[in-house]
Design a protein around this motif. Structure first.
Motif, mmCIF file in Angstrom:
data_model
loop_
_atom_site.group_PDB
_atom_site.id
_atom_site.type_symbol
_atom_site.label_atom_id
_atom_site.label_comp_id
_atom_site.label_asym_id
_atom_site.label_seq_id
_atom_site.Cartn_x
_atom_site.Cartn_y
_atom_site.Cartn_z
ATOM 1 N N GLU A 76 0.831 -1.204 0.000
ATOM 2 C CA GLU A 76 0.000 0.000 0.000
ATOM 3 C C GLU A 76 0.868 1.258 0.000
ATOM 4 O O GLU A 76 0.645 2.194 -0.776
ATOM 5 C CB GLU A 76 -0.889 -0.032 1.247
ATOM 6 N N LEU A 77 1.879 1.271 0.855
ATOM 7 C CA LEU A 77 2.759 2.438 0.951
ATOM 8 C C LEU A 77 3.657 2.566 -0.275
ATOM 9 O O LEU A 77 3.969 3.684 -0.709
ATOM 10 C CB LEU A 77 3.597 2.362 2.232
ATOM 11 N N PHE A 78 4.061 1.449 -0.843
ATOM 12 C CA PHE A 78 4.911 1.486 -2.036
ATOM 13 C C PHE A 78 4.188 2.167 -3.197
ATOM 14 O O PHE A 78 4.737 3.064 -3.852
ATOM 15 C CB PHE A 78 5.327 0.063 -2.434
ATOM 16 N N PHE A 79 2.937 1.777 -3.444
ATOM 17 C CA PHE A 79 2.215 2.379 -4.569
ATOM 18 C C PHE A 79 1.838 3.834 -4.276
ATOM 19 O O PHE A 79 1.815 4.669 -5.179
ATOM 20 C CB PHE A 79 0.985 1.545 -4.927
ATOM 21 N N LEU A 80 1.581 4.146 -3.017
ATOM 22 C CA LEU A 80 1.344 5.541 -2.648
ATOM 23 C C LEU A 80 2.587 6.379 -2.938
ATOM 24 O O LEU A 80 2.512 7.466 -3.522
ATOM 25 C CB LEU A 80 0.976 5.629 -1.167
ATOM 26 N N GLU A 81 3.754 5.849 -2.561
ATOM 27 C CA GLU A 81 4.994 6.594 -2.787
ATOM 28 C C GLU A 81 5.357 6.644 -4.275
ATOM 29 O O GLU A 81 6.021 7.591 -4.715
ATOM 30 C CB GLU A 81 6.139 5.987 -1.973
ATOM 31 N N CYS A 82 4.921 5.658 -5.034
ATOM 32 C CA CYS A 82 5.104 5.738 -6.494
ATOM 33 C C CYS A 82 4.350 6.946 -7.047
ATOM 34 O O CYS A 82 4.860 7.673 -7.910
ATOM 35 C CB CYS A 82 4.600 4.457 -7.168
ATOM 36 N N LEU A 83 3.114 7.166 -6.549
ATOM 37 C CA LEU A 83 2.342 8.328 -6.986
ATOM 38 C C LEU A 83 3.035 9.628 -6.599
ATOM 39 O O LEU A 83 3.075 10.588 -7.370
ATOM 40 C CB LEU A 83 0.941 8.288 -6.365
ATOM 41 N N VAL A 84 3.597 9.646 -5.380
ATOM 42 C CA VAL A 84 4.325 10.834 -4.916
ATOM 43 C C VAL A 84 5.531 11.086 -5.811
ATOM 44 O O VAL A 84 5.784 12.216 -6.253
ATOM 45 C CB VAL A 84 4.776 10.637 -3.450
ATOM 46 N N ALA A 85 6.279 10.024 -6.089
ATOM 47 C CA ALA A 85 7.480 10.157 -6.923
ATOM 48 C C ALA A 85 7.123 10.606 -8.337
ATOM 49 O O ALA A 85 7.830 11.424 -8.942
ATOM 50 C CB ALA A 85 8.230 8.824 -6.965
ATOM 51 N N LEU A 86 6.013 10.088 -8.868
ATOM 52 C CA LEU A 86 5.583 10.490 -10.218
ATOM 53 C C LEU A 86 5.229 11.974 -10.262
ATOM 54 O O LEU A 86 5.525 12.669 -11.234
ATOM 55 C CB LEU A 86 4.386 9.648 -10.661
ATOM 56 N N LYS A 87 4.588 12.474 -9.195
ATOM 57 C CA LYS A 87 4.278 13.908 -9.141
ATOM 58 C C LYS A 87 5.561 14.733 -9.130
ATOM 59 O O LYS A 87 5.650 15.778 -9.771
ATOM 60 C CB LYS A 87 3.444 14.215 -7.887
ATOM 61 N N LYS A 88 6.544 14.247 -8.376
ATOM 62 C CA LYS A 88 7.808 14.999 -8.281
ATOM 63 C C LYS A 88 8.540 14.989 -9.616
ATOM 64 O O LYS A 88 9.062 16.010 -10.074
ATOM 65 C CB LYS A 88 8.690 14.404 -7.184
ATOM 66 N N VAL A 89 8.556 13.834 -10.274
ATOM 67 C CA VAL A 89 9.208 13.725 -11.583
ATOM 68 C C VAL A 89 8.501 14.604 -12.595
ATOM 69 O O VAL A 89 9.134 15.248 -13.446
ATOM 70 C CB VAL A 89 9.240 12.255 -12.050
ATOM 71 N N ARG A 90 7.174 14.651 -12.495
ATOM 72 C CA ARG A 90 6.400 15.492 -13.423
ATOM 73 C C ARG A 90 6.849 16.948 -13.339
ATOM 74 O O ARG A 90 6.939 17.646 -14.349
ATOM 75 C CB ARG A 90 4.916 15.376 -13.089
ATOM 76 N N MET A 91 7.116 17.409 -12.119
ATOM 77 C CA MET A 91 7.602 18.782 -11.954
ATOM 78 C C MET A 91 8.978 18.954 -12.590
ATOM 79 O O MET A 91 9.275 19.960 -13.233
ATOM 80 C CB MET A 91 7.691 19.128 -10.463
ATOM 81 N N LYS A 92 9.829 17.934 -12.428
ATOM 82 C CA LYS A 92 11.209 18.045 -12.911
ATOM 83 C C LYS A 92 11.312 17.982 -14.426
ATOM 84 O O LYS A 92 12.211 18.574 -15.022
ATOM 85 C CB LYS A 92 12.072 16.922 -12.300
ATOM 86 N N ILE A 93 10.373 17.227 -15.069
ATOM 87 C CA ILE A 93 10.488 17.082 -16.525
ATOM 88 C C ILE A 93 9.751 18.187 -17.274
ATOM 89 O O ILE A 93 9.708 18.197 -18.491
ATOM 90 C CB ILE A 93 9.971 15.700 -16.997
ATOM 91 N N LYS A 94 9.142 19.113 -16.505
ATOM 92 C CA LYS A 94 8.567 20.279 -17.166
ATOM 93 C C LYS A 94 9.686 21.074 -17.835
ATOM 94 O O LYS A 94 10.865 20.882 -17.561
ATOM 95 C CB LYS A 94 7.880 21.179 -16.122
ATOM 96 N N LYS A 95 9.279 22.034 -18.657
ATOM 97 C CA LYS A 95 10.284 22.914 -19.245
ATOM 98 C C LYS A 95 11.020 23.621 -18.120
ATOM 99 O O LYS A 95 10.522 23.784 -17.022
ATOM 100 C CB LYS A 95 9.613 23.939 -20.159
ATOM 101 N N ASN A 96 12.235 24.054 -18.423
ATOM 102 C CA ASN A 96 13.050 24.695 -17.406
ATOM 103 C C ASN A 96 12.297 25.815 -16.709
ATOM 104 O O ASN A 96 11.541 26.562 -17.321
ATOM 105 C CB ASN A 96 14.325 25.267 -18.034
ATOM 106 N N GLY A 97 12.539 25.922 -15.407
ATOM 107 C CA GLY A 97 11.943 27.005 -14.650
ATOM 108 C C GLY A 97 12.759 28.275 -14.807
ATOM 109 O O GLY A 97 13.578 28.411 -15.719
ATOM 110 N N ILE A 98 12.524 29.195 -13.888
ATOM 111 C CA ILE A 98 13.201 30.502 -13.936
ATOM 112 C C ILE A 98 14.431 30.454 -13.044
ATOM 113 O O ILE A 98 14.358 30.033 -11.885
ATOM 114 C CB ILE A 98 12.245 31.610 -13.452
ATOM 115 N N LYS A 99 15.548 30.883 -13.583
ATOM 116 C CA LYS A 99 16.782 30.984 -12.793
ATOM 117 C C LYS A 99 16.902 32.444 -12.334
ATOM 118 O O LYS A 99 17.318 33.315 -13.087
ATOM 119 C CB LYS A 99 17.992 30.570 -13.634
ATOM 120 N N PHE A 100 16.462 32.686 -11.109
ATOM 121 C CA PHE A 100 16.469 34.057 -10.600
ATOM 122 C C PHE A 100 17.881 34.486 -10.206
ATOM 123 O O PHE A 100 18.661 33.688 -9.652
ATOM 124 C CB PHE A 100 15.554 34.172 -9.372
#
Length: 725
Positions: A235-259
């Motif tokens: 149960e926790l493994f698949f929950l954490e897979c969802l968490v990891a997928l959300k985090k990866v989704r943020m990282k594979i977006k186009k580059n953010g702003i380098k302030f």
């Protein structure tokens, strides 16, 4: 008929169409569903003692819990004035004993019939008449055959939750066990594995089909624990897979702003603040700065107890963004909080060239059009608002930094709607509801977490007391004394107006009564959620300028309201509020160097200290359960000022969904794991899940296909916020 996991429960022996309908109502449609309908508890022969042994243990000073199996002899209802006691006399092969209940009697009267056999568990006592007695025991009905087999063969008996739908078809513990026995024997071997073999080996997990058999009918406690471990981990493994997928989704977006950090204006701003930043605030600012200097979009959660200074940290980060030519947005859940943020930020930026605007739903078309044009033309640097920011006609073309305050009041879709108005802004999510570490690892595991765990140096601990409604005259006298010293007070009620359905005090009626009696010579005013934001704004501004002394209110003042001169908050009908909400309300005082007080006013029966009960809540009526939990909440408020400690208590009382917005965040509910107590399993599951997702974000490798299938089969709704299709 072919054996198949998708077979309807209707075709299982002893079920049929009518019982199948009852199963369907609780979500059990197929054989596979029934295989996953696990026991809520098990009864183990090794914990059983006969009544004579138990009596001997008690005489020798034993104070632990015991289990006895006995047959009902008779029952009686004993009355002492208004009080009632329900007593059941039972016997086993060694003698007689009694079970006694003081609460939930209406429920128990229909349960215990002569010659029924029960396993009862509680702390035993000896009465002054020499009778062995179990007070408010847990109990489970078993058959005569099961009782004989149980004591002679060492079986472990499973007990299942019997819903009212199942009970309506004459299904009880014994008949349901027989049905599930049939299903496990005939279908458990058809269960497919759901975890990769390398994960199973690494974590020393048993196979899925074995886990199902052993969860229902374990041969010993060791096999039961291994089965539970398997389902907790999965149960926790698949929950954490969802968490990891959300985090990866943020990282594979186009580059953010380098302030680029321009230190001088930031240092100058901090230097001119009317207070000194704490070390915790400076540490968090350093973490945010590193994020903003990176090309990857920031996605950070900022936790801090009420009054710890999150908003000023967010403002400094916003100034970094606007110094780079971008716009910064702060979204708050209520108009009154957004208005206060706007006023505070505006006053702090008066000596700068930055422009700030407030966008609310109730503004005139002319005002709104002027603000929207200014935002679209990049003439407004900082925009503060409510849900009005989410509307499609609100264009913020240069938005580079987003702050979401009290994030648990917004759904994940709402947050996404604001963030996705432009490509990859930096995002800072703030919460004053402290979150236990294990919850942060799950619900917010896709975010980097910062914590302000230090209060401003001049703050004194708020004194919290619990008082009866009979003490109200004394409380009003206390308020009048403090008011004479120039201090101010909040008086909070749960309702705006009197309700025919709910027997609670309302702020409108009480305001009229009290201002003409106890506080007739005191300056008072009234605020509630049905007022428009301009009315609320005027009242709060007058209160902050000390134009009146006491503000009667509903929970509209729950978050963010900052009146340093307010030193007393009286919360009426305090039992009606959640622990998190009580702590938030308490945070409206104690915002200066003056001693502050939180007075929780409740009904007489909730004043007494809550003692640990040795009975299960499931046998109490809803009203009794709520009263029991209310006592725990109120006493916790008196004992603890630490929001993190209170959040863990609240978490255990109410579950994570209600407190932290899990139900609206796209995450499934947990059935097996307890993320407060199963920390070690959670850490292992998180490490494994993140390792899999970071190395294979699309789950395209052959060994990870099994994970992809399970995610798509069981977590389809949650996947909409990931990139897995």
């Amino acid at each position: 008929m072919t054996r198949d996991l998708s077979t309807s429960v209707q075709y299982i022996k002893s079920v049929g169409p009518k019982r199948a309908q009852a199963f369907n109502k609780i979500g059990i449609i197929t054989v596979e569903d029934l295989l996953h309908y696990f026991p809520t508890k098990h009864l183990d022969r090794t914990t059983i003692l006969n009544s004579a042994k138990v009596a001997q243990h008690v005489m020798n000073g034993y104070e632990g819990e015991v289990t006895i199996i006995g047959k009902v002899v008779e029952s009686e209802l004993i009355r002492y004035g208004k009080k009632q006691i329900f007593k059941v006399k039972m016997k086993d092969n060694a003698g007689f004993f009694e079970c006694v209940w003081f609460q939930g009697i209406k429920f128990f009267k229909d349960i215990f019939n002569a010659n029924d056999i029960y396993a009862v568990s509680a702390k035993p006592v000896m009465t002054r008449y020499g009778n062995l007695q179990l007070i408010h025991p847990d109990f489970d009905k078993i058959s005569a055959v099961e009782s004989e087999e149980f004591l002679n063969t060492g079986k472990i008996i499973p007990f299942y939750r019997i819903s009212k739908e199942l009970k309506s078809t004459n299904l009880g513990d014994i008949s349901l066990r027989k049905i599930i026995t049939t299903v496990v024997e005939e279908y458990a071997d058809l269960i497919s594995e759901t975890l990769p073999q390398n994960i199973i080996v690494k974590n020393n997990l048993i196979p899925k089909k074995t886990a199902i058999k052993d969860y229902h009918f374990p041969i010993d406690n060791n096999s039961l624990e291994k089965a539970k471990q398997r389902f907790k981990y999965e149960e926790l493994f698949f929950l954490e897979c969802l968490v990891a997928l959300k985090k990866v989704r943020m990282k594979i977006k186009k580059n953010g702003i380098k302030f680029n950090i321009h230190p001088e204006p930031i240092k100058s701003f901090i230097k001119n603040l009317p207070f000194q930043l704490t070390q915790a605030q400076l540490k968090v600012l350093s973490e945010i700065r590193k994020d903003m200097e990176s090309k990857e979009p920031m996605n950070r959660l900022l936790q801090g107890d009420v009054g710890s200074g999150k908003t000023i940290v967010a403002l400094i980060a916003m100034l970094i963004a606007v110094s780079n030519g971008y716009q910064a947005v702060l979204m708050a859940p209520t108009e009154i909080l957004a208005d206060q943020h706007f006023k505070n930020i505006h006053s702090l930026l008066e000596s700068t060239d930055f422009n700030i605007a407030l966008l609310l739903g109730g503004q005139t078309n002319k005002t709104r059009k002027t603000i929207l044009n200014g935002i679209a033309e990049n003439k407004i640097n900082i925009i503060v608002g409510t849900h009005a920011l989410l509307e499609e006609n609100v264009e913020i073309p240069h938005m580079g930094f987003v702050v979401i305050d009290e994030q648990h009041r917004f759904g994940v879709a709402q947050r996404s709607k604001l963030i996705e108005k432009v490509i990859s802004p930096d995002v800072l999510i703030m919460t004053a509801t402290p979150i236990p570490r294990t919850v942060s690892m799950t619900v917010y595991g896709d975010l980097d977490v910062s914590v302000i765990n230090e209060m401003p140096k001049n703050r004194k601990k708020i004194t919290t007391v619990l008082r009866s409604e009979n003490n109200l005259p004394e409380i009003f006298s206390f308020i009048k004394e403090r008011v004479k010293n120039g201090e101010q007070a909040f008086i909070v009620y749960p309702l705006v107006e009197e309700s025919e359905k709910i027997d609670l005090k309302d702020v409108t009626s009480e305001f009229e009564i009290i201002k003409n009696t106890y506080l007739d010579d005191t300056r008072v005013n009234l605020i509630h959620g049905r007022m428009n934001w301009q009315e609320k704004e005027t009242i709060m501004e007058d209160f902050s300028k000390n134009k009146f002394d006491v503000l009667f209110s509903t929970t509209v003042i729950e978050v963010g309201i900052d009146i340093p001169n307010a030193t007393i908050i009286v919360i009426n009908e305090a039992f009606r509020f959640g622990l998190s909400q009580l702590h938030q309300l308490r945070g409206r005082v104690g915002r200066s160097d003056k001693q502050s007080f939180c007075i929780l006013v409740t009904r007489d029966e909730l004043i007494r200290k809550t003692k640990r009960k040795n009975f299960s809540l499931e046998y109490l009526s809803p009203a009794e359960i709520e009263r029991y939990k209310s006592q725990i909440r109120l006493n916790a408020m008196v004992e603890h000022n630490d929001g993190f400690k209170l959040s863990e208590i609240d978490f255990k009382l109410r579950g994570p969904g209600n407190i932290f917005g899990i139900e609206q965040s796209g995450f499934p509910q947990l059935k097996h794991a307890d993320i407060i107590n199963d920390t070690e399993i959670l850490i292992d599951a998180k490490n494994d899940a993140f390792n899999v997702i970071l190395n294979d974000p699309n789950l395209s490798s052959s060994e990870n296909q099994i994970i992809k299938r399970q995610l798509k089969k069981n977590y389809y709704t949650s996947l909409k916020f990931s990139h897995i299709a």
